[in-house]
Design a protein around this motif. Structure first.
Motif, mmCIF file in Angstrom:
data_model
loop_
_atom_site.group_PDB
_atom_site.id
_atom_site.type_symbol
_atom_site.label_atom_id
_atom_site.label_comp_id
_atom_site.label_asym_id
_atom_site.label_seq_id
_atom_site.Cartn_x
_atom_site.Cartn_y
_atom_site.Cartn_z
ATOM 1 N N UNK A 222 -15.260 -0.647 3.612
ATOM 2 C CA UNK A 222 -15.212 0.076 2.331
ATOM 3 C C UNK A 222 -14.114 -0.372 1.382
ATOM 4 N N UNK A 223 -13.023 -0.933 1.877
ATOM 5 C CA UNK A 223 -11.882 -1.236 1.007
ATOM 6 C C UNK A 223 -12.114 -2.552 0.269
ATOM 7 N N UNK A 224 -11.949 -2.576 -1.054
ATOM 8 C CA UNK A 224 -12.108 -3.842 -1.787
ATOM 9 C C UNK A 224 -11.037 -4.846 -1.400
ATOM 10 N N UNK A 225 -11.381 -6.112 -1.454
ATOM 11 C CA UNK A 225 -10.474 -7.152 -0.973
ATOM 12 C C UNK A 225 -9.151 -7.149 -1.729
ATOM 13 N N UNK A 226 -9.166 -6.825 -3.005
ATOM 14 C CA UNK A 226 -7.940 -6.866 -3.798
ATOM 15 C C UNK A 226 -6.931 -5.810 -3.352
ATOM 16 N N UNK A 227 -7.398 -4.765 -2.631
ATOM 17 C CA UNK A 227 -6.511 -3.692 -2.174
ATOM 18 C C UNK A 227 -6.349 -3.661 -0.657
ATOM 19 N N UNK A 228 -7.012 -4.564 0.035
ATOM 20 C CA UNK A 228 -7.073 -4.468 1.484
ATOM 21 C C UNK A 228 -5.689 -4.586 2.123
ATOM 22 N N UNK A 229 -4.842 -5.449 1.598
ATOM 23 C CA UNK A 229 -3.498 -5.585 2.157
ATOM 24 C C UNK A 229 -2.672 -4.329 1.974
ATOM 25 N N UNK A 230 -2.727 -3.744 0.768
ATOM 26 C CA UNK A 230 -1.937 -2.538 0.511
ATOM 27 C C UNK A 230 -2.404 -1.361 1.364
ATOM 28 N N UNK A 231 -3.703 -1.247 1.573
ATOM 29 C CA UNK A 231 -4.206 -0.170 2.431
ATOM 30 C C UNK A 231 -3.828 -0.426 3.887
ATOM 31 N N UNK A 232 -3.780 -1.692 4.293
ATOM 32 C CA UNK A 232 -3.318 -2.020 5.643
ATOM 33 C C UNK A 232 -1.838 -1.666 5.791
ATOM 34 N N UNK A 233 -1.062 -1.832 4.705
ATOM 35 C CA UNK A 233 0.343 -1.429 4.738
ATOM 36 C C UNK A 233 0.496 0.067 4.939
ATOM 37 N N UNK A 234 -0.350 0.848 4.287
ATOM 38 C CA UNK A 234 -0.323 2.300 4.484
ATOM 39 C C UNK A 234 -0.705 2.640 5.923
ATOM 40 N N UNK A 235 -1.641 1.882 6.478
ATOM 41 C CA UNK A 235 -2.036 2.095 7.876
ATOM 42 C C UNK A 235 -0.862 1.818 8.809
ATOM 43 N N UNK A 236 -0.028 0.825 8.488
ATOM 44 C CA UNK A 236 1.172 0.572 9.287
ATOM 45 C C UNK A 236 2.066 1.805 9.289
ATOM 46 N N UNK A 237 2.141 2.475 8.136
ATOM 47 C CA UNK A 237 2.955 3.690 8.024
ATOM 48 C C UNK A 237 2.448 4.761 8.988
ATOM 49 N N UNK A 238 1.131 5.020 8.961
ATOM 50 C CA UNK A 238 0.583 6.043 9.847
ATOM 51 C C UNK A 238 0.682 5.610 11.307
ATOM 52 N N UNK A 239 0.503 4.304 11.553
ATOM 53 C CA UNK A 239 0.545 3.772 12.912
ATOM 54 C C UNK A 239 1.937 3.928 13.517
ATOM 55 N N UNK A 240 2.976 3.771 12.712
ATOM 56 C CA UNK A 240 4.334 3.814 13.239
ATOM 57 C C UNK A 240 4.914 5.221 13.251
ATOM 58 N N UNK A 241 4.653 5.996 12.205
ATOM 59 C CA UNK A 241 5.265 7.318 12.094
ATOM 60 C C UNK A 241 4.640 8.308 13.071
ATOM 61 N N UNK A 242 3.303 8.277 13.216
ATOM 62 C CA UNK A 242 2.633 9.242 14.085
ATOM 63 C C UNK A 242 3.153 9.242 15.511
ATOM 64 N N UNK A 243 3.137 8.094 16.212
ATOM 65 C CA UNK A 243 3.646 8.084 17.583
ATOM 66 C C UNK A 243 5.138 8.425 17.687
#
Length: 441
Positions: free
Chosen positions: A340-361
């Motif tokens: 679903x994520x457009x290629x032009x934003x895919x990196x920035x959304x992956x960066x947000x995923x890093x945030x959830x991936x690291x903060x949650x645990x």
């Protein structure tokens, strides 16, 4: 019988169709082996130098902020430059940091402060690299093969998670830190050589330079998409309420089963691996939001059962089931993001995923530790598991678009599929054109 077995086994189509996917798959396995060597040797070396549990625990504190900050910046960077270059340079940087650990270990009296500097620097480079890696998959694998590619990547990770720590533990225990760090250096050198063979992945036309405004644009896009927002929220809730790894030593004590501590840590990876080995059906699934919700709820329910039972073998079984649930949810999340994520934003959304991936645990371990100090390990685990199930249920009710997500009807998914089909057609035309011109000549 063979046909039924084939339908269950992992779909190998991405491996056969994409040279870059094969390179990344092997490179990831080599990198994981090298990383886990250092991951086990580094805290043990700090323990040897200080004898302090607090000094070992401080390593996690120095890693969190660089991982979050550079993860967000790395997302913006991945959208602005060639992602292949980001991967190659960060991988080379990680290799150099491994060399620093090796040189420090070779000193007659190894120093403590470089270990913390390296730990923070590794977290920063990992934060820069992960968005580029995560956002690369949709560029090298056809749209319809993304679920199968996610399952194969998960299989690679689980194989490393089970075999890597065992091998690293033997190396560190019987050979020491120096061979472990030397293996890490060699693995990263091999990884860099493989990454250099990847095809260039230039940014989209008129890509914005990395900036706070660009990061905010990615956050606004995620906030405007209830399906994406749901994947982040469900993952955070599951990790916050039901990530008890930090109190496994206390659980082993309460069960009078110190021998089972290592099995507790590996049980989840075994469950994830078993799910991946039977993931052929994922390629035929279109309701990936259901995978996210049911997988996260299953993770919480299995954790609750693991905390409730007093039989250590049942505890291990339930931890394995929890790992399978987490992997099911992860496959759904990864597929939705890539579809679903457009290629032009895919990196920035992956960066947000890093945030959830690291903060949650990280927050989950704080919650579990605080609760265990008040009630004991078992109540901390089973109450967290039930809270996870309740939170996931509330989020599913509040975000019905996540439950109803269907790759065949979702507007963003259909738009990405059309773009992927158009890009594939352009590549075929480009490949055929020279041959046509030569024939005409």
């Amino acid at each position: 019988m063979i046909k039924k077995l084939t339908a269950v086994l992992p779909d190998l189509t991405p491996w056969r169709s994409s040279r870059d996917f094969r390179l990344l798959w092997v490179q990831g396995l080599v990198t994981y082996l090298g990383s886990v060597m250092a991951l086990i040797a580094l805290p043990l070396q700090i323990k040897e130098l200080t004898g302090s549990p607090l000094a070992v625990g401080a390593m996690g504190a120095v890693e969190l902020v660089p991982l979050v900050v550079f993860g967000l910046y790395g997302g913006a960077l991945a959208d602005a430059v060639d992602r292949r270059k980001v991967i190659v340079l960060t991988e080379a940087g990680l290799g150099l940091l491994a060399a620093v650990l090796l040189l420090n270990a070779l000193l007659p009296h190894p120093m403590l402060w470089p270990l913390y500097v390296v730990a923070a620097s590794v977290a920063a480079l990992a934060g820069l690299q992960r968005p580029a890696l995560d956002s690369l998959l949709a560029r090298i694998v056809p749209h319809e093969q993304l679920p199968a590619a996610a399952a194969l990547n998960a299989l690679r990770w689980q194989a490393g998670a089970i075999g890597g720590p065992a091998l690293a533990g033997l190396v560190v225990a019987y050979a020491g830190n120096v061979p472990a760090y030397a293996t890490t250096v060699v693995c990263f050198l091999a990884s860099v050589l493989m990454c250099r063979r990847l095809s260039p992945v230039p940014p989209v036309e008129h890509a914005a330079k990395p900036s706070l405004r660009g990061i905010a644009e990615g956050a606004r896009y995620a906030w405007s998409r209830p399906v994406l927002l749901g994947t982040y929220a469900v993952d955070l809730a599951a990790m916050f309420f039901a990530f008890p790894n930090t109190i496994f030593p206390f659980l082993a004590d309460e069960l009078d089963a110190d021998w089972a501590l290592g099995l507790m840590y590996s049980a989840g990876a075994v469950g994830s691996l078993l799910l991946s080995l039977t993931s052929g059906w994922v390629s035929r699934t279109r309701r990936h939001g259901l995978l996210v919700v049911f997988g996260a709820a299953g993770w919480g329910l299995a954790m609750a059962a693991a905390g409730w039972t007093s039989n250590v073998w049942l505890v291990l079984v339930f931890l394995g089931l929890a790992g399978a649930g987490d992997m099911l949810s992860g496959l759904g999340r990864s597929t939705i993001w890539n579809q679903t994520i457009p290629d032009r934003l895919r990196g920035r959304l992956a960066g947000i995923e890093v945030l959830s991936y690291s903060v949650g645990p990280q927050l989950g371990q704080v919650r579990a530790g605080a609760m265990a100090g008040w009630t004991g390990a078992r109540p901390a685990i089973w109450t967290g598991g039930l809270a996870c199930v309740a939170a996931v249920g509330l989020l599913a009710a509040a975000l019905p678009n996540l439950i109803s997500y269907d790759a065949r009807t979702d507007e963003d998914a259909r738009r990405r599929a059309d773009e992927s089909a158009g890009s594939a057609s352009d590549r075929e035309d480009t490949a055929i054109a020279p041959e046509s011109e030569n024939t005409g000549a």
